[in-house]
Structures are given as structure tokens and as C-alpha cells.
Design a protein around this motif. Structure first.
Motif, short mmCIF file in Angstrom:
data_model
loop_
_atom_site.label_atom_id
_atom_site.label_comp_id
_atom_site.label_asym_id
_atom_site.label_seq_id
_atom_site.Cartn_x
_atom_site.Cartn_y
_atom_site.Cartn_z
N LYS A 99 1.09 -1.28 0.57
CA LYS A 99 0.08 -0.52 -0.11
C LYS A 99 1.51 1.31 0.17
N GLU A 102 -4.21 6.03 0.91
CA GLU A 102 -4.76 5.65 1.03
C GLU A 102 -5.95 5.51 0.53
N LYS A 133 -5.50 -9.84 3.27
CA LYS A 133 -4.33 -9.17 3.59
C LYS A 133 -4.91 -7.22 2.84
N TRP A 134 -5.48 -7.35 1.52
CA TRP A 134 -6.25 -6.14 1.52
C TRP A 134 -7.06 -6.00 2.04
N GLU A 136 -7.07 -5.51 5.72
CA GLU A 136 -5.86 -5.59 6.41
C GLU A 136 -5.35 -3.80 5.79
N LEU A 137 -4.90 -4.17 4.99
CA LEU A 137 -4.33 -3.06 4.19
C LEU A 137 -6.01 -1.74 4.38
N PHE A 138 -6.29 -1.99 3.11
CA PHE A 138 -8.20 -1.89 3.24
C PHE A 138 -9.05 -1.72 3.45
#
Length: 352
Positions: A99, A102, A133-134, A136-138
């Protein structure tokens, strides 16, 4: 040709990764074959009840796709989009997600994703099969992956693809996904998510034909449909680059003037699919086979490019935004290639 054999004694986890990867590599062929056998077998050998049920299901597929474009509005069954088997597939390479900015869950997004590679493996894992994972990040942004519309006309196969978060790249399906409300109180957002991000492999089958290890040849200069779609729906465009995607497979040499390339171009015009001849490794050797090589894939997600919504996109404005996308993709490549490519000094980016 000298064959490089794999060691006989390897950890059980790596064996499991190989088996799972073999399944997903042959996934499309398996799904097409099973779907055909189920339909043909039911109609030819089934009794009255079985035939009636099959005809009813086929009618349902036709009507449902015409009405909803086969879109699953939410994330679907999470067990189908993150589980230990899918993580074995991810860890085989491994596939990573980075990432850089934002993505606020107050709007929808088109991820302009490059390069296609042979199968689009990195983006397929991060935004389709193993989305942990996606998420978690977004957070609050639903990941979706665009694919050919004809896949959703195939009985049974379409149900699997829908469970994995795939959506049609038809105009109607994309408008349906990207026009969704971002209001947390809206009925479509009762799952706690308020945004949709649809990844599109912009280069498509044409770019896949140019996929060879170490060669980042993108088909982008004349691909503006995704920009028009972003403007029509007011969705931001997010450049995404998967480093290492082209390294997991080679393919039989197919330069533009070759007989093989002319045949591939002919089939692509008829079906939308280019018949590639991939070259990988085997179960017990590293020299030949249909399995992808164990090469690290790192998908880097760039900063969103905001657009001004318009039902009738102006051609000049489309060109302006399109130019921004090309510039952003080139910047991503140059900024991160030294970090995520082993032989970065010899890696070049060509945009066609």
C-alpha cells in the motif's frame, strides 16, 4: 536439453503449495470441462426430473445474468475468499501486497492493473482468492476482479467465479458495481463495507501475448474505455503494478511477425482469448511443465486519481486523465523496481 530435477525430500507444506497451485493453474480448463460434462451428461443421460432441473437451471443462468450481470453485491462467502488452501497458493510464489496511499471508503475505485502476465496471478490472488491482506490494508473497501463476460454464461463455472469475487468487465456490470452508494446506512452496505474496488487488467489478451520473463510490455496507449467508465461513474482510478508477474511463466516465442502470433491474433479477434503456450516447471523438475515458477510477485497499489463525473465524457478530458494514468504507472515502475525486482537494472518498461 538438460533437465534440472527437484529434490525428492521437501517439506510437506511446499508439497501442498505445489498441489494447490497445480489446481488453480489448470482451474479454467477444469471448470470448463466439469461444466460441460455436467450439462451434457444431465441432458443426454438424465431422467425426466434431472433434465427438467437442468433446463430450469440453464434458463435461470440466462435470466439472472441478463438482469444482474451475475454480480455478487457484497464480498460473498468469506470462506471462499480467504482460507488455508488459498493461502498455500499465495505462499507458493509468494504474492505480496503493498500500500502506498489511502483508499478512503467514501468512493468507488477502478484499479488499472498491469502487467497482465499469462494468468494475472498476483491480482487474482490479492483481490479474488485470498483477500485477507487487502482487507487489512484497505478496510471497508470490497475487492473485485474483472474478467471476460462470457465466463458468466458458462453454467456451474459462473457460480465458482462469483464466489471468488470475479465480476464481468461488461459495461453494464461495471456500472452496476461502480455506481453503488457509499452511504453506510444504505441497504447494500449492511456488511460494514461502503466502497467497491474493481481491478481491471487493462492490457488484456493482447498484453498477455507480450508476456515474457523480464519484459514489461504494456498495452495501454489506446485503451481508454476504463477511463470513460471511471468518469461516467465518478470512480477514482488507482494504478496498480505487479512486479514479478511476467517472471512466473515464459511462453513459446511469438514475435509479432511470426505464424504463431498471427494465429493468436486471429483467435483473439474471434473469442477475446489469446491461445498462449506457457512454459513453466513440472512437479519434479524445474525445466519444463505447466506449473508456474516460484517467483515473488509484489502488487504495488498507487495513489488514486480523482475524476470529475460526467454522463458524457469529453474526449479531451478522457485524454487528460488517460495521460495521468500512464504517467502514474511509469512512476510506480521506476520508483519501486529496484526494491522488488532482482534484476532491476535490465528491466525496462515499454508502453504500447
Amino acid at each position: 536439453m538438460k533437465i534440472e530435477w527437484a529434490p525428492l525430500r521437501v517439506p510437506l507444506e511446499r508439497r501442498m503449495q505445489i498441489l494447490v497451485t497445480a489446481f488453480f493453474t489448470a482451474m479454467l480448463l477444469i471448470l470448463l470441462s466439469v461444466s460441460f460434462l455436467l450439462v451434457a451428461g444431465s441432458l443426454i443421460y438424465g431422467g425426466v426430473l434431472v433434465r427438467s432441473l437442468m433446463v430450469t437451471y440453464l434458463a435461470y443462468v440466462f435470466v439472472h445474468h441478463k438482469k444482474t450481470q451475475s454480480v455478487v453485491d457484497g464480498n460473498g462467502w468469506m470462506i471462499a475468499r480467504t482460507n488455508p488452501l488459498h493461502r498455500h497458493y499465495r505462499d507458493y510464489f509468494p504474492v505480496e501486497l503493498v500500500k502506498t496511499a489511502e483508499l478512503p471508503a467514501t468512493k468507488n475505485y477502478i484499479l488499472a492493473s498491469f502487467p497482465h502476465g499469462i494468468l494475472g496471478t498476483g491480482i487474482g490472488i490479492n483481490m479474488g482468492l485470498e483477500i485477507s491482506k487487502w482487507l487489512e490494508l484497505f478496510p471497508q473497501v470490497r475487492p473485485k476482479l474483472g474478467t471476460l463476460d462470457q465466463h458468466f454464461h458458462v453454467p456451474f463455472m459462473r457460480e465458482v467465479l462469483r464466489c471468488w469475487g470475479l465480476v464481468s468487465v461488461s459495461k453494464e456490470a461495471l456500472i452496476r458495481m461502480l455506481s453503488k452508494s457509499n452511504d453506510p446506512k444504505h441497504k447494500d452496505n449492511q456488511d460494514g463495507f461502503t466502497s467497491n474496488a474493481v481491478a481491471i487488467l487493462v492490457g488484456g489478451a493482447q498484453e498477455a501475448m507480450d508476456s515474457h520473463p523480464g519484459q514489461y510490455i504494456l498495452t495501454l496507449k489506446n485503451r481508454k474505455g476504463f477511463v470513460k467508465m471511471a468518469i461516467r461513474t465518478g470512480s477514482s482510478i488507482v494504478p496498480s503494478f505487479s512486479f514479478g508477474e511476467v517472471d512466473i511463466f515464459d511462453q513459446v516465442a511469438n514475435p509479432p511477425s511470426s505464424l504463431l502470433r498471427r494465429f493468436q491474433d486471429f483467435v483473439k479477434k474471434l473469442t477475446g482469448v489469446s491461445p498462449l503456450i506457457p512454459v513453466g516447471r513440472g512437479f519434479f523438475n524445474y525445466t519444463f511443465g505447466f506449473l508456474p515458477f516460484r517467483r515473488r510477485i509484489v502488487q504495488v497499489v498507487g495513489a488514486p486519481i480523482d475524476v470529475v463525473k460526467s454522463d458524457q465524457p469529453d474526449s479531451q478530458y478522457v485524454d487528460e486523465v488517460h495521460g495521468q494514468v500512464i504517467e502514474a504507472v511509469e512512476k510506480l515502475f521506476n520508483q519501486y523496481k529496484d526494491k522488488y525486482l532482482e534484476n532491476s537494472k535490465n528491466a525496462t518498461l515499454v508502453v504500447h
